[in-house]
Design an enzyme around this catalytic site. Structure first.
Site, PDB file in Angstrom:
ATOM      1  N   ARG A 160      16.384 -12.535  -5.550  1.00 52.45           N
ATOM      2  CA  ARG A 160      15.397 -12.851  -4.523  1.00 52.45           C
ATOM      3  C   ARG A 160      15.214 -14.351  -4.310  1.00 52.45           C
ATOM      4  O   ARG A 160      14.689 -14.770  -3.293  1.00 52.45           O
ATOM      5  CB  ARG A 160      14.025 -12.298  -4.918  1.00 52.45           C
ATOM      6  N   HIS A 184       3.263  -0.864   1.666  1.00 47.24           N
ATOM      7  CA  HIS A 184       3.513  -1.878   2.697  1.00 47.24           C
ATOM      8  C   HIS A 184       2.976  -1.531   4.083  1.00 47.24           C
ATOM      9  O   HIS A 184       3.705  -1.588   5.072  1.00 47.24           O
ATOM     10  CB  HIS A 184       5.003  -2.176   2.778  1.00 47.24           C
ATOM     11  N   ASP A 230       1.684  -4.196  -3.596  1.00 51.32           N
ATOM     12  CA  ASP A 230       2.297  -4.274  -2.269  1.00 51.32           C
ATOM     13  C   ASP A 230       1.786  -3.162  -1.352  1.00 51.32           C
ATOM     14  O   ASP A 230       2.549  -2.413  -0.739  1.00 51.32           O
ATOM     15  CB  ASP A 230       3.820  -4.250  -2.362  1.00 51.32           C
ATOM     16  N   HIS A 234       4.021  -4.345 -11.178  1.00 45.50           N
ATOM     17  CA  HIS A 234       4.719  -4.372  -9.895  1.00 45.50           C
ATOM     18  C   HIS A 234       6.156  -4.864 -10.032  1.00 45.50           C
ATOM     19  O   HIS A 234       7.094  -4.255  -9.507  1.00 45.50           O
ATOM     20  CB  HIS A 234       3.975  -5.252  -8.884  1.00 45.50           C
ATOM     21  N   ASN A 253       3.284  -8.703  -5.510  1.00 39.13           N
ATOM     22  CA  ASN A 253       3.561 -10.067  -5.054  1.00 39.13           C
ATOM     23  C   ASN A 253       3.121 -10.290  -3.611  1.00 39.13           C
ATOM     24  O   ASN A 253       2.992 -11.438  -3.166  1.00 39.13           O
ATOM     25  CB  ASN A 253       5.051 -10.391  -5.208  1.00 39.13           C
ATOM     26  N   HIS A 254       2.842  -9.206  -2.861  1.00 43.16           N
ATOM     27  CA  HIS A 254       2.355  -9.368  -1.484  1.00 43.16           C
ATOM     28  C   HIS A 254       0.829  -9.401  -1.402  1.00 43.16           C
ATOM     29  O   HIS A 254       0.296  -9.619  -0.308  1.00 43.16           O
ATOM     30  CB  HIS A 254       2.907  -8.263  -0.587  1.00 43.16           C
ATOM     31  N   ASP A 277       1.221  -6.057   4.122  1.00 40.14           N
ATOM     32  CA  ASP A 277       2.354  -6.804   4.687  1.00 40.14           C
ATOM     33  C   ASP A 277       3.457  -5.849   5.141  1.00 40.14           C
ATOM     34  O   ASP A 277       3.543  -4.702   4.717  1.00 40.14           O
ATOM     35  CB  ASP A 277       2.936  -7.820   3.702  1.00 40.14           C
ATOM     36  N   ARG A 278       4.321  -6.387   5.998  1.00 42.61           N
ATOM     37  CA  ARG A 278       5.456  -5.646   6.556  1.00 42.61           C
ATOM     38  C   ARG A 278       4.989  -4.594   7.574  1.00 42.61           C
ATOM     39  O   ARG A 278       5.223  -4.725   8.745  1.00 42.61           O
ATOM     40  CB  ARG A 278       6.302  -5.002   5.466  1.00 42.61           C
ATOM     41  N   ASP A 301       5.298   0.612  -3.801  1.00 38.77           N
ATOM     42  CA  ASP A 301       4.972  -0.114  -2.569  1.00 38.77           C
ATOM     43  C   ASP A 301       4.723   0.853  -1.410  1.00 38.77           C
ATOM     44  O   ASP A 301       5.490   1.800  -1.200  1.00 38.77           O
ATOM     45  CB  ASP A 301       6.135  -1.015  -2.158  1.00 38.77           C
ATOM     46  N   HIS A 320       8.468  -2.781  -6.345  1.00 39.87           N
ATOM     47  CA  HIS A 320       8.997  -4.076  -5.908  1.00 39.87           C
ATOM     48  C   HIS A 320      10.335  -4.020  -5.191  1.00 39.87           C
ATOM     49  O   HIS A 320      10.708  -4.980  -4.537  1.00 39.87           O
ATOM     50  CB  HIS A 320       9.090  -4.987  -7.142  1.00 39.87           C
TER      51      HIS A 320
END
Length: 545
Positions: free
Chosen positions: A447, A271, A298, A398, A330-331, A301-302, A269, A474
């Site tokens: 999660r 991000h 990923d 991921h 997943n993002h 995002d963030r 990730d 992840h």
């Protein structure tokens, strides 16, 4: 700046510490209940002391220790609702929203008027995309605290987000035009011409009027981004469409052969942490014939430079399609992008149609990659699981493995992905969402989405499919990576000091043509003064931190 390299022989314990709270053992013996258990004065005092230590760890951003210490306090005094609520908050920081929901629920059982517990549970429901339950909990907070305008605004923003997502689902059912086709139409109609005032790096133009990407453009684009500038919309579309032409031709499971003299770096990730990505690329090197890059989901995002990250990665894919690979995370999904900032950022920088284009192209990203070294291992380990040809090979995904044992590589290869979102169940969801656990078997997800899978599950799956190991991302790892499941599962995370507060290192994994792995760790890089999730819509950004 202290970049360090570890070797495969490094002890697992020194490679990284697991930044995760343990499952809740006290929940095995204590059902969620408002019933009080007899507790001695000594245990109450010991719980208070542990709580003070946990609070100190939390304020130091040592969230794993905080969660552990709150758990020890709960074992001493399970009647204290604030302990459960505080541990829920620590687990939220670890993105263990499923565990946090259980903790907040127990706090509410013990104290039905505990507004903060409803608020934290509602926040967890929002982060796991259960908007209706989130709305219900925020309403309960307001029933207890009618003057809480902050929560009132967050309730309104959540209701607006929920209505928007439901509307988009309805539009999709009606069959909105494919965004790729729509962008091509707009270009053909002259509706997306290059801004004549643009003075940045230029794409080449062929005699037929088509744009071509060059290494010089990518280098210039990166410098342009570093200076805080954006590309014109036409170039954004060309880069995304250029990458799309390669993604859409790839299978859901991509096979990458690593010939003699070639290496491949697996990146976890990132991000939206653009400046950390540039430092990472300075360590890995650019994609080229003797060195491949695989970004394991990923990318967005963030962080608040997700556009710069994804355009740089897509530009390399367009330029070097056989040396640059990108898995979906997943993002890379609409519901996550609506919640965690990428949608707001894309629309702010390049408009609504650009976001629609990104969202569709994300669905064309492969779901996993099979890295296949072509040389036999130099030395065979006692626990080596080899391919039918006697080679090591690595499954890069991921999230992780599945809720059933018999899934094969061919099953993954055949998953229909284009135009589809991961959802909350099924093979695609599990590929992008699941996590390893220390205990054997399968368990609930910390999660709140997907499952957790144990070392026996990993060994059975690898043996069934002739896979030497799983590389997945992840999850934050404090030292950037963690070797788990007796060496068969490695987590790699490449966003150092995640969301400017986790304090973790980043890392990547290098694989050579013999199937040998090495690990490189790196520290965070300074970036301009912009907070993570600056583009989260509706004022929800502060809740996601």
């Amino acid at each position: 700046m202290s970049d360090t390299t570890s070797t495969p022989s490094s002890p697992t314990s020194s490679a990284s510490t697991l930044p995760s709270s343990a499952p809740s053992p006290e929940l095995d013996t204590l059902s969620l209940s408002e019933e009080r258990i007899p507790v001695s004065e000594a245990d109450i005092a010991a719980a208070a002391a542990l709580k003070a230590q946990a609070n100190k760890a939390f304020t130091s951003h040592d969230f794993p220790s905080a969660a552990r210490l709150y758990g020890e306090a709960i074992e001493k005094n399970p009647n204290e609702s604030t302990l459960w609520c505080n541990r829920a908050y620590a687990r939220m920081k670890l993105e263990e929203f499923g565990y946090a929901i259980s903790d907040a629920s127990q706090a509410i059982k013990l104290d039905p008027k505990y507004a903060k517990a409803y608020y934290r549970r509602g926040t967890c429901y929002l982060q796991t995309l259960n908007h209706q339950k989130s709305i219900s909990d925020f309403k309960k907070v307001l029933a207890l605290e009618p003057q809480n305008n902050t929560v009132r605004l967050q309730l309104q923003a959540t209701q607006k987000l929920y209505r928007k997502l439901e509307f988009e689902k309805a539009i999709e059912l009606e069959g909105e035009k494919n965004p790729v086709d729509r962008c091509h139409e707009i270009i053909a109609e002259g509706g997306c011409e290059l801004d004549k005032a643009y003075t940045g790096p230029k794409l080449n133009v062929t005699d037929e009027g088509k744009y071509q990407i060059t290494p010089e453009f990518v280098e210039g684009m990166i410098e342009w981004f570093k200076n805080g500038k954006t590309l014109p919309k036409r170039y954004v579309w060309e880069i995304v469409l250029g990458a799309y032409e390669h993604f859409v031709k790839e299978e859901s499971l991509v096979t990458v052969n690593i010939e003699e003299g070639v290496t491949c770096d697996v990146i976890g990730d990132v991000h939206g942490q653009f400046y950390d990505l540039l430092h990472l690329y300075s360590l890995t090197g650019k994609p080229e014939p003797k060195h491949y890059l695989l970004m394991n989901g990923d990318l967005v995002d963030r962080g608040s430079w997700s556009i710069e990250v994804i355009l740089t990665a897509f530009a390399y894919k367009w330029l070097y399609p056989k040396y640059m690979y990108i898995n979906r995370g997943n993002h890379e999904a609409k519901d996550m992008n609506s919640t965690y900032g990428f949608e707001g950022e894309a629309k702010h920088k390049h408009g609504d149609q650009s976001y629609k284009l990104f969202a569709h192209v994300f669905t064309t990203l492969p779901l996993a990659t099979l890295i296949c070294p072509t040389q036999p291992p130099r030395t065979k380990k006692t626990n080596d699981i080899l391919s039918p040809e006697g080679r090591r090979r690595f499954f890069v995904v991921h999230g992780g493995l599945f809720s059933k044992d018999e899934v094969t590589l061919d099953d993954i290869r055949k998953i229909p992905r284009v135009g589809r979102q991961p959802g909350q169940q099924g093979l695609m969801c599990e590929l992008l969402w699941t996590d390893p656990q220390e205990a054997p078997g399968r368990g609930p997800s910390k999660r709140g989405v997907g499952i957790a899978f144990g070392p026996d599950v990993t060994k059975r799956w690898c043996t069934l499919n002739g896979v030497s190991g799983i590389l997945r991302s992840h999850e934050v790892r404090q030292n950037g990576y963690q070797i788990e499941h007796n060496g068969l599962c490695t987590t790699v995370f490449s966003a150092p000091n995640y969301v400017d507060q986790a304090g973790n290192k980043g890392a990547y994994v290098r694989i050579d043509s013999f199937g040998e792995q090495s690990y490189v760790q790196f520290e965070a890089t300074p970036h301009p003064p912009m907070k993570p999730m600056a583009y989260v819509q509706g004022g929800l950004g502060s809740m996601m931190m």
